[in-house]
Design a protein around this motif. Structure first.
Motif, PDB file in Angstrom:
ATOM      1  N   GLY A   1      32.670  42.024  51.522  1.00 45.02           N
ATOM      2  CA  GLY A   1      32.927  41.677  49.994  1.00 45.02           C
ATOM      3  C   GLY A   1      33.891  40.477  49.787  1.00 45.02           C
ATOM      4  N   VAL A   2      33.817  39.853  48.384  1.00 40.70           N
ATOM      5  CA  VAL A   2      34.615  38.842  47.948  1.00 40.70           C
ATOM      6  C   VAL A   2      35.568  39.369  47.038  1.00 40.70           C
ATOM      7  CG1 VAL A   2      34.624  36.529  47.015  1.00 40.70           C
ATOM      8  CG2 VAL A   2      32.771  36.886  48.754  1.00 40.70           C
ATOM      9  N   PHE A   3      36.764  38.950  47.102  1.00 45.52           N
ATOM     10  CA  PHE A   3      37.848  39.123  46.007  1.00 45.52           C
ATOM     11  C   PHE A   3      38.031  37.944  45.406  1.00 45.52           C
ATOM     12  CE2 PHE A   3      42.217  40.609  44.699  1.00 45.52           C
ATOM     13  CZ  PHE A   3      41.961  40.787  43.373  1.00 45.52           C
ATOM     14  N   ALA A   4      37.571  37.492  44.070  1.00 42.60           N
ATOM     15  CA  ALA A   4      37.788  36.204  43.437  1.00 42.60           C
ATOM     16  C   ALA A   4      38.739  36.251  42.526  1.00 42.60           C
ATOM     17  CB  ALA A   4      36.407  35.750  42.817  1.00 42.60           C
ATOM     18  N   VAL A   5      39.905  35.645  42.502  1.00 40.95           N
ATOM     19  CA  VAL A   5      41.004  35.554  41.703  1.00 40.95           C
ATOM     20  C   VAL A   5      41.124  34.500  40.812  1.00 40.95           C
ATOM     21  CG1 VAL A   5      43.517  36.051  41.345  1.00 40.95           C
ATOM     22  CG2 VAL A   5      42.416  37.292  43.133  1.00 40.95           C
ATOM     23  N   TYR A   6      41.268  34.628  39.675  1.00 41.75           N
ATOM     24  CA  TYR A   6      41.562  33.355  38.698  1.00 41.75           C
ATOM     25  C   TYR A   6      42.683  33.819  37.711  1.00 41.75           C
ATOM     26  CZ  TYR A   6      40.808  29.737  35.226  1.00 41.75           C
ATOM     27  OH  TYR A   6      41.126  28.382  34.406  1.00 41.75           O
TER      28      TYR A   6
ATOM     29  N   ASP B   1      30.258  44.899  46.144  1.00 45.12           N
ATOM     30  CA  ASP B   1      29.967  43.546  46.800  1.00 45.12           C
ATOM     31  C   ASP B   1      31.025  42.457  46.529  1.00 45.12           C
ATOM     32  OD1 ASP B   1      27.594  44.219  48.121  1.00 45.12           O
ATOM     33  OD2 ASP B   1      26.756  44.383  45.990  1.00 45.12           O
ATOM     34  N   VAL B   2      31.434  42.382  45.269  1.00 51.52           N
ATOM     35  CA  VAL B   2      32.422  41.248  44.684  1.00 51.52           C
ATOM     36  C   VAL B   2      33.460  42.314  43.680  1.00 51.52           C
ATOM     37  CG1 VAL B   2      32.768  39.256  43.315  1.00 51.52           C
ATOM     38  CG2 VAL B   2      30.891  39.552  44.912  1.00 51.52           C
ATOM     39  N   ALA B   3      34.882  41.752  43.958  1.00 57.73           N
ATOM     40  CA  ALA B   3      35.580  42.077  42.777  1.00 57.73           C
ATOM     41  C   ALA B   3      36.217  40.766  42.275  1.00 57.73           C
ATOM     42  CB  ALA B   3      36.759  42.966  43.290  1.00 57.73           C
TER      43      ALA B   3
ATOM     44  N   ARG C   1      38.280  37.175  51.417  1.00 56.95           N
ATOM     45  CA  ARG C   1      36.842  38.077  51.978  1.00 56.95           C
ATOM     46  C   ARG C   1      37.543  39.091  52.592  1.00 56.95           C
ATOM     47  NH1 ARG C   1      31.961  36.870  51.885  1.00 56.95           N
ATOM     48  NH2 ARG C   1      32.422  34.456  51.507  1.00 56.95           N
ATOM     49  N   LYS C   2      37.032  40.450  52.551  1.00 60.00           N
ATOM     50  CA  LYS C   2      37.314  41.463  53.310  1.00 60.00           C
ATOM     51  C   LYS C   2      36.566  41.622  54.615  1.00 60.00           C
ATOM     52  CE  LYS C   2      36.877  46.688  53.306  1.00 60.00           C
ATOM     53  NZ  LYS C   2      36.895  47.734  52.286  1.00 60.00           N
ATOM     54  N   PRO C   3      37.176  41.343  55.876  1.00 62.22           N
ATOM     55  CA  PRO C   3      36.361  41.167  57.028  1.00 62.22           C
ATOM     56  C   PRO C   3      35.478  42.416  57.438  1.00 62.22           C
ATOM     57  CG  PRO C   3      38.783  40.820  57.345  1.00 62.22           C
ATOM     58  CD  PRO C   3      38.580  41.291  56.008  1.00 62.22           C
TER      59      PRO C   3
ATOM     60  N   GLU D   1      44.181  48.235  46.757  1.00 66.52           N
ATOM     61  CA  GLU D   1      43.210  48.888  46.195  1.00 66.52           C
ATOM     62  C   GLU D   1      42.004  48.068  46.028  1.00 66.52           C
ATOM     63  OE1 GLU D   1      42.610  52.375  43.947  1.00 66.52           O
ATOM     64  OE2 GLU D   1      43.376  52.157  46.001  1.00 66.52           O
ATOM     65  N   VAL D   2      41.992  47.061  45.857  1.00 67.58           N
ATOM     66  CA  VAL D   2      40.745  46.164  45.802  1.00 67.58           C
ATOM     67  C   VAL D   2      40.067  46.071  47.074  1.00 67.58           C
ATOM     68  CG1 VAL D   2      39.752  43.857  45.312  1.00 67.58           C
ATOM     69  CG2 VAL D   2      41.516  44.768  43.814  1.00 67.58           C
ATOM     70  N   PHE D   3      40.729  45.928  48.271  1.00 74.29           N
ATOM     71  CA  PHE D   3      40.621  45.890  49.591  1.00 74.29           C
ATOM     72  C   PHE D   3      39.703  47.210  49.786  1.00 74.29           C
ATOM     73  CE2 PHE D   3      40.903  46.396  54.262  1.00 74.29           C
ATOM     74  CZ  PHE D   3      40.461  45.055  54.435  1.00 74.29           C
ATOM     75  N   ARG D   4      40.338  48.414  49.311  1.00 71.80           N
ATOM     76  CA  ARG D   4      39.709  49.578  49.437  1.00 71.80           C
ATOM     77  C   ARG D   4      38.040  49.629  48.958  1.00 71.80           C
ATOM     78  NH1 ARG D   4      38.851  54.206  46.769  1.00 71.80           N
ATOM     79  NH2 ARG D   4      40.142  53.428  45.018  1.00 71.80           N
ATOM     80  N   VAL D   5      37.809  49.302  47.662  1.00 69.40           N
ATOM     81  CA  VAL D   5      36.770  49.413  47.101  1.00 69.40           C
ATOM     82  C   VAL D   5      35.896  48.439  47.325  1.00 69.40           C
ATOM     83  CG1 VAL D   5      37.768  50.735  45.340  1.00 69.40           C
ATOM     84  CG2 VAL D   5      37.278  48.204  45.081  1.00 69.40           C
TER      85      VAL D   5
END
Length: 268
Positions: free
Chosen positions: A156-161, A127-129, A266-268, A147-151
């Motif tokens: 789902g949300v990809f949160a980068v810091y 759900d989240v990376a 966010r992955k559409p 790769e993050v998009f794939r999984v």
């Protein structure tokens, strides 16, 4: 990988816990604060990222570049998530598993040794990376973002810091993640956003946390000057050359060359 692998980290961590008055056999996640949140802002920045990503008790979270597991355990303990961490450094994975077991969180948090460029998971699992202060070590961000998009599941949300490059000037080395410029892959927020969009993400928001980072590091310096370095501080992972690395990073923040930046996609 060798940049972070100091050898005997497990023994050093257990000794540091005892020196700080903790019982290594009966740990709470709070006992590890200062050492296992190995990024600017510590617990506060981890909580902010979790809230921004919408992590909750039903979330299945992937922490990319999970280190010794601090953020993953916090996502589990404070937000109730199920978390998988993946890290390239075997020693970090070993210590992450040890600390997770001793904090009673093994039922919610697991760790795998592996590359962020070839994640050991199936499609549409999470759900989240999250990724905290990892991208500075990865040159091929296109492969990382793909790769993050794939999984991630749809929606789902990809949160980068990450620490990012704000102007073209070169910071002074060594820095916490690199001793020389050739091993540092810092990019600008625009390069992150463009790379994320090329991978298929929609970028929702971006936040420069430079002032927050400076204040956090200055408080740490003041505490160390007054009381000496904490046995559970960042030097546990960085080693004896940690102070100049951190001083160079703070100088780069102050001059505006670098800054810690949040990006939510966010992955559409």
């Amino acid at each position: 990988m060798s940049h972070y692998s100091l050898g005997e980290l497990e023994a050093k961590f257990l000794a540091a816990l005892r020196a700080a008055g903790r019982d290594p056999e009966h740990l709470h996640q709070e006992d590890l604060a200062g050492a296992d949140e190995f990024h600017i802002g510590g617990i506060k920045s981890t909580e902010d990222l979790a809230r921004g990503a919408g992590i909750h008790s039903g979330s299945h979270v992937l922490d990319v570049g999970s280190g010794i597991g601090g953020p993953a355990r916090l996502f589990a303990q404070r937000f109730g998530a199920k978390v998988n961490g993946v890290d390239l450094t075997p020693e970090f994975v070993q210590v992450a598993r040890l600390l997770t077991e001793r904090t009673g969180l093994s039922g919610q948090v697991t760790f795998n040794q592996g590359s962020a460029l070839a994640l050991p998971f199936g499609d549409d699992e999470f759900d989240v990376a999250t990724m905290l202060h990892v991208g500075m070590n990865i040159d091929d961000k296109a492969a990382l973002f793909a790769e993050v998009f794939r999984v991630l599941k749809p929606g789902g949300v990809f949160a980068v810091y990450d620490v990012m490059q704000m102007v073209d000037d070169e910071p002074t080395y060594p820095l916490p993640w690199s001793t020389v410029p050739a091993d540092s892959f810092v990019c600008s927020p625009m390069e992150y956003s463009e790379g994320l969009e090329a991978a298929g993400f929609a970028v929702d928001s971006e936040r420069n946390r430079r002032d927050f980072g400076i204040a956090f590091m200055e408080r740490g310096q003041a505490r160390a000057a007054e009381k000496g370095p904490s046995p559970l501080g960042p030097l546990l992972v960085l080693g004896p050359d940690g102070p100049p690395r951190m001083a160079n990073l703070l100088a780069a923040f102050r001059t505006g060359i670098l800054a810690p930046v949040e990006i939510f996609a966010r992955k559409p």
